[in-house]
Design an enzyme around this catalytic site. Structure first.
Site, short mmCIF file in Angstrom:
data_model
loop_
_atom_site.label_atom_id
_atom_site.label_comp_id
_atom_site.label_asym_id
_atom_site.label_seq_id
_atom_site.Cartn_x
_atom_site.Cartn_y
_atom_site.Cartn_z
N ASP A 47 10.29 -32.52 -4.60
CA ASP A 47 11.16 -32.21 -5.72
C ASP A 47 10.70 -30.97 -6.50
OD1 ASP A 47 13.33 -33.77 -5.73
OD2 ASP A 47 12.52 -35.33 -7.05
N HIS A 251 -2.04 -7.57 5.74
CA HIS A 251 -1.33 -8.53 4.88
C HIS A 251 -2.19 -9.77 4.61
CE1 HIS A 251 2.87 -6.73 5.93
NE2 HIS A 251 2.16 -5.97 5.12
N ASP A 268 -4.68 -5.29 -3.50
CA ASP A 268 -3.32 -4.72 -3.53
C ASP A 268 -2.50 -5.67 -4.39
OD1 ASP A 268 -0.76 -3.79 -3.06
OD2 ASP A 268 -1.01 -3.58 -0.90
N ASP A 279 3.12 -1.38 -7.58
CA ASP A 279 2.50 -1.68 -6.27
C ASP A 279 1.27 -0.78 -6.16
OD1 ASP A 279 1.87 -2.26 -3.67
OD2 ASP A 279 3.65 -1.33 -2.79
N HIS A 358 -0.24 2.37 9.42
CA HIS A 358 0.97 2.08 8.65
C HIS A 358 1.53 3.36 8.03
CE1 HIS A 358 -1.23 2.28 4.80
NE2 HIS A 358 -2.14 1.46 5.31
N HIS A 362 6.76 3.92 0.43
CA HIS A 362 8.11 3.35 0.46
C HIS A 362 8.73 3.52 -0.92
CE1 HIS A 362 6.12 -0.08 -1.53
NE2 HIS A 362 5.18 0.03 -0.61
N HIS A 369 9.46 -3.16 -1.66
CA HIS A 369 10.00 -2.21 -0.68
C HIS A 369 11.46 -2.06 -1.08
CE1 HIS A 369 6.67 -3.03 2.53
NE2 HIS A 369 6.20 -2.64 1.37
N GLU A 392 0.20 5.53 -0.29
CA GLU A 392 -0.82 4.53 0.00
C GLU A 392 -1.52 4.70 1.34
OE1 GLU A 392 0.89 0.60 0.96
OE2 GLU A 392 2.78 1.38 0.19
N TYR A 396 -8.84 1.75 8.30
CA TYR A 396 -9.22 0.37 8.61
C TYR A 396 -9.99 0.39 9.92
CZ TYR A 396 -5.30 0.22 5.42
OH TYR A 396 -4.45 0.47 4.36
N ARG A 414 -7.86 1.25 1.18
CA ARG A 414 -6.52 1.80 0.88
C ARG A 414 -6.51 2.18 -0.60
NH1 ARG A 414 -3.73 -1.86 2.92
NH2 ARG A 414 -3.06 -3.20 1.20
N GLU A 416 -3.55 3.23 -3.44
CA GLU A 416 -2.09 3.26 -3.59
C GLU A 416 -1.69 3.47 -5.04
OE1 GLU A 416 -0.14 -0.45 -2.51
OE2 GLU A 416 1.78 0.59 -2.28
N1 GLY Z 1 1.97 -4.32 -1.35
C1 GLY Z 1 2.86 -4.05 -0.30
C2 GLY Z 1 2.79 -2.66 0.13
O1 GLY Z 1 1.86 -1.98 -0.23
O2 GLY Z 1 3.65 -2.15 0.79
MN MN Z 2 3.14 -0.39 -1.05
MN MN Z 3 0.68 -2.39 -1.98
#
Ligand code: GLY
Ligand code: MN
Ligand code: MN
Length: 446
Positions: A47, A251, A268, A279, A358, A362, A369, A392, A396, A414, A416
């Site tokens: 619930d 992730h 992140d 972000d 990557h 974005h 995103h 970003e 790695y 990273r 960002e």
């Molecule tokens: N936190 C998701 C990205 O950096 O795209």
């Molecule tokens: Mn991002």
């Molecule tokens: Mn991010």
């Protein structure tokens, strides 16, 4: 329509801003109609329920916050803006709280007409009669799709008999809404700035808290707690806290291991404020000082990020920032012995992807995103003032990568930031968050 009362915590964005966005949408639609649904309401388990978060498109156009809703735009008609909503219901409101109902939809949210959401299928055919083109985002929910397709095809049969105009073009609504959402208005930029400020504060708090023995989830709690304490909705996406080799998992959201002396920690995390999210990623030394190898890689990522940010300028293509980041990263990787060979060839053949797999950013806004096309006419889209992007880059190095010099194995980095495109220099919304080696070390030991 007037601005919402200042003490109304349910709707922190001024209704006037939604009205202005809607009027841009009506203008862009021309002679077409548009149907947008609210977000589905999922239960968590048993619930237990998730807190409801409106779909970004419906929120953008209306500011409507409650579940079971849809908006229909019909430019130039006697009712250009119709909302379907949950009607008021005293017994249900005792459980789930105040509902604006049909009256609120008209009086406070500017709807020209409002109907109960349960009547949507029955009313849609008559409301779409006379429109030849409908914008609708199909493919997200089968039940909704069949409601819309049934209304349109049923109308088609009636039209064949009596010559009525009916929708015979269906256009993916994400195209027009993406275009509108891509360039942020002044209210949106103000909310993104607030989200960015809270996020920067939270990253500094995380750097201060992080030390050997502190668990990744404690860092997460510090960050997410600060987002809420500052009035944000919470994180705009699940907070990533990756100590040591966990930083190499892009992730990673389990966040359950202790931070270890001598490791880096990658965080992140972005605050969602009034539905707009920041972000931000920062990577910092758990013991307060970067080791030599960590610092070498960190400075490569930082230099690539600064070069990429400099490419975020009106008129430059979106992909210019990626190209700038890739060049600096590739040169750096060759310099330190992570990659072997000629820089141009490694770029051309994407050899850099071994340690940088990557994209460099974005669109950012209501969704982390965010909506909007990255290509126009087959080419990378030129940036325009009002667009907001993340930048970003990262490196790695998997812990078991025997081709990498041993000192670099298991390092994930990273950096960002969130950047507003302006008429002049890039506006780094998250500039308050430390990122030089000296500033990060000072924040970690402060
Ligand atoms: N936190 C998701 C990205 O950096 O795209
Ligand atoms: Mn991002
Ligand atoms: Mn991010």
């Amino acid at each position: 329509m007037s601005t919402l009362p200042r003490d109304d915590a349910r709707a922190p964005t001024a209704a006037l801003a939604h009205e202005a966005r809607r009027s841009r949408a009506l203008g862009a639609l021309g002679a077409d109609a548009l149907l947008v649904f609210g977000a589905p309401h999922h239960s968590r388990n048993g619930d237990a329920e998730y807190r409801y978060r409106q779909s970004s498109d419906l929120w953008y156009l209306s500011g409507w916050e409650d579940p079971e809703s849809a908006a229909l735009l019909r430019p130039g008609s006697d009712h250009p803006f119709i909302l379907f909503v949950q009607p008021k219901d005293r017994s249900r409101e005792a459980w789930t709280g105040f509902r604006e109902g049909l009256e609120g939809a008209r009086a406070r949210f500017g709807a020209d007409a409002a109907f109960p959401y349960a009547e949507l299928s029955a009313r849609l055919p008559e409301l779409l009669a006379g429109w030849t083109t409908l914008h609708y985002a199909w493919g997200e929910d089968g039940t909704r799709d069949s409601t819309v397709f049934r209304a349109v095809s049923g109308l088609g049969r009636v039209a064949a008999r009596n010559g009525l105009a009916t929708p015979h073009h269906l256009i993916d609504a994400r195209r027009i809404l993406g275009e509108l959402r891509l360039k942020k208005d002044a209210d949106e930029v103000a909310l993104l700035r607030r989200a960015a400020d809270i996020t920067a504060e939270a990253h500094v708090a995380a750097m201060r808290l992080g030390r050997p023995g502190v668990a990744e989830y404690e860092v997460e709690a510090e960050i997410d707690g600060l987002f809420r304490r500052r009035g944000g909705n919470g994180p705009g996406y699940t907070t990533i806290v990756g100590g040591g080799t966990n930083a190499c998992v892009l992730h990673y959201i389990t966040n359950r291991e202790p931070l270890r002396a001598g490791d880096l920690c990658l965080v992140d995390a972005g605050c969602e404020y009034a539905n707009y999210t920041a972000d931000v990623t920062r990577t910092w030394p758990v013991s307060g000082r970067f080791s030599g190898p960590q610092r070498r890689l960190y400075e490569i990522v930082l230099a690539s990020q600064i070069a990429a940010i400099d490419a975020v300028r009106a008129g430059r293509p979106y992909k210019a920032m990626h190209d700038a980041a890739v060049r600096v990263l590739t040169e750096g990787m060759v310099d330190v012995g992570l990659l072997d060979g000629d820089v141009e060839t490694l770029i051309l053949e994407e050899g850099y992807r071994r340690y940088y797999m990557h994209g460099t950013g974005h669109w950012l806004g209501l969704d982390v995103h965010d909506a909007g096309a990255y290509h126009v006419g087959g080419s990378s889209r030129p940036l325009e003032p009002g667009m907001v992007v993340t930048v970003e880059p990262g490196l790695y190095i998997p812990p078991d990568d025997l081709r990498a010099p041993e000192a670099f194995r298991g390092i994930g980095i990273r950096i960002e930031d969130d950047i507003l495109v302006t008429d002049g220099d890039p506006d780094v919304l998250t500039a308050a968050c430390p990122k030089s080696v000296a500033d990060v070390e000072a924040a970690c030991t402060g």
